[in-house]
Design a protein around this motif. Structure first.
Motif, PDB file in Angstrom:
ATOM      1  N   GLY A   1       0.801  -1.209   0.000  1.00 32.58           N
ATOM      2  CA  GLY A   1       0.000   0.000   0.000  1.00 32.58           C
ATOM      3  C   GLY A   1       0.833   1.258   0.000  1.00 32.58           C
ATOM      4  O   GLY A   1       2.033   1.248  -0.303  1.00 32.58           O
ATOM      5  N   ALA A   2       0.170   2.359   0.348  1.00 38.78           N
ATOM      6  CA  ALA A   2       0.786   3.677   0.267  1.00 38.78           C
ATOM      7  C   ALA A   2       0.124   4.584   1.298  1.00 38.78           C
ATOM      8  O   ALA A   2      -0.540   4.125   2.232  1.00 38.78           O
ATOM      9  N   LEU A   3       0.283   5.885   1.128  1.00 42.81           N
ATOM     10  CA  LEU A   3      -0.275   6.854   2.063  1.00 42.81           C
ATOM     11  C   LEU A   3      -1.779   6.673   2.220  1.00 42.81           C
ATOM     12  O   LEU A   3      -2.316   6.789   3.330  1.00 42.81           O
ATOM     13  N   GLU A   4      -2.486   6.396   1.113  1.00 44.51           N
ATOM     14  CA  GLU A   4      -3.936   6.260   1.190  1.00 44.51           C
ATOM     15  C   GLU A   4      -4.356   5.118   2.113  1.00 44.51           C
ATOM     16  O   GLU A   4      -5.395   5.204   2.793  1.00 44.51           O
ATOM     17  N   HIS A   5      -3.590   4.049   2.141  1.00 49.28           N
ATOM     18  CA  HIS A   5      -3.922   2.932   3.027  1.00 49.28           C
ATOM     19  C   HIS A   5      -3.713   3.327   4.493  1.00 49.28           C
ATOM     20  O   HIS A   5      -4.468   2.905   5.373  1.00 49.28           O
ATOM     21  N   PHE A   6      -2.704   4.143   4.749  1.00 51.11           N
ATOM     22  CA  PHE A   6      -2.487   4.681   6.087  1.00 51.11           C
ATOM     23  C   PHE A   6      -3.683   5.546   6.489  1.00 51.11           C
ATOM     24  O   PHE A   6      -4.207   5.439   7.609  1.00 51.11           O
TER      25      PHE A   6
ATOM     26  N   ALA B   1     -19.103   6.102  -0.050  1.00 45.62           N
ATOM     27  CA  ALA B   1     -18.080   6.527  -1.012  1.00 45.62           C
ATOM     28  C   ALA B   1     -17.523   5.333  -1.779  1.00 45.62           C
ATOM     29  O   ALA B   1     -17.274   5.414  -2.989  1.00 45.62           O
ATOM     30  N   LYS B   2     -17.346   4.222  -1.096  1.00 45.30           N
ATOM     31  CA  LYS B   2     -16.845   3.011  -1.755  1.00 45.30           C
ATOM     32  C   LYS B   2     -17.870   2.498  -2.774  1.00 45.30           C
ATOM     33  O   LYS B   2     -17.512   2.141  -3.904  1.00 45.30           O
ATOM     34  N   THR B   3     -19.131   2.479  -2.354  1.00 49.40           N
ATOM     35  CA  THR B   3     -20.188   2.008  -3.257  1.00 49.40           C
ATOM     36  C   THR B   3     -20.312   2.939  -4.465  1.00 49.40           C
ATOM     37  O   THR B   3     -20.440   2.481  -5.613  1.00 49.40           O
TER      38      THR B   3
ATOM     39  N   LEU C   1      -8.689   3.247  -4.146  1.00 50.15           N
ATOM     40  CA  LEU C   1      -8.772   3.763  -2.773  1.00 50.15           C
ATOM     41  C   LEU C   1      -8.612   5.281  -2.752  1.00 50.15           C
ATOM     42  O   LEU C   1      -9.313   5.972  -2.003  1.00 50.15           O
ATOM     43  N   LYS C   2      -7.722   5.803  -3.568  1.00 48.59           N
ATOM     44  CA  LYS C   2      -7.566   7.253  -3.655  1.00 48.59           C
ATOM     45  C   LYS C   2      -8.864   7.904  -4.107  1.00 48.59           C
ATOM     46  O   LYS C   2      -9.272   8.947  -3.557  1.00 48.59           O
ATOM     47  N   SER C   3      -9.540   7.295  -5.080  1.00 49.42           N
ATOM     48  CA  SER C   3     -10.822   7.824  -5.557  1.00 49.42           C
ATOM     49  C   SER C   3     -11.869   7.770  -4.448  1.00 49.42           C
ATOM     50  O   SER C   3     -12.658   8.711  -4.269  1.00 49.42           O
TER      51      SER C   3
END
Length: 211
Positions: free
Chosen positions: A123-128, A143-145, A163-165
């Protein structure tokens, strides 16, 4: 009087720097008075090659690096180990789950390495940041849906940017819509005390604030 040179935390991008500064502030650490400068590279392709030089220039001070783990954390760790060969820093074969903290006698420097999000997961910053969204947040679930529906309707983001979106959709619906990550953390839209966040703050303190 001449100014004392600061210790330096090197990060991949501007968002990383802002998130870290505001996360530390939420934990009572003012980066502006901490004696630590956050230096932003232009992505990992710029940061990785600069690591050995950064250590060599850090004599008598602390230096740290925050890198995205990306798809294969072990590959990113091997790349970091390779870049620090010859500086007197002995990074272990396996990634320390609390982040790496060590010293180089050759340059009399404290050295730290952290892989986003938590030194173990891809992962990256977004996962944090995802870990700083409150458990059961109904708006984030929506938001996910909504992001999945947008993808089905032809939204052009790649799967790696899903995830960023989702995070940006969630941020668009806050009281002040569309804040950048760091500003959203400052505004308390994100929390500050996930396991990874607490571990990061502890790592930062040991690398930069421990005598």
């Amino acid at each position: 009087m001449p100014q004392t040179e600061k210790s330096v935390l090197h990060v991949e991008g501007t968002d990383d720097g802002h998130v870290i500064a505001h996360l530390l502030s939420r934990h009572g650490v003012d980066i502006d008075t901490s004696g630590v400068e956050i230096k932003v590279a232009q992505g990992k392709d710029a940061l990785l090659p600069a690591m050995d030089t950064a250590v060599r220039l850090s004599t008598g001070r602390s230096v740290g690096f925050v890198l995205d783990a990306d798809e294969v954390p072990e590959d990113r760790w091997r790349a970091a180990r390779g870049r620090l060969e010859g500086t007197g820093v002995n990074l272990p074969k396996d990634i320390p789950q609390a982040g790496f903290m060590g010293e180089t006698e050759l340059y009399q420097a404290q050295v730290g390495v952290w892989l986003m999000p938590d030194n173990s997961q891809a992962g990256a910053l977004e996962h944090f940041l995802q870990g700083l969204v409150a458990d059961g947040d109904a708006l984030f679930a929506h938001a996910k849906t909504s992001t999945a529906l947008a993808k089905d309707k032809g939204a052009a983001f790649s799967e790696g940017k899903r995830l960023k979106s989702e995070l940006h959709a969630w941020l668009a619906w806050q009281e002040e819509p569309g804040l950048r990550y760091g500003s959203a953390l400052k505004a308390h839209y994100f929390g500050h005390d996930s396991d990874a966040a607490l571990a990061f703050v502890n790592w930062f303190g040991q690398v930069f604030l421990t005598p």
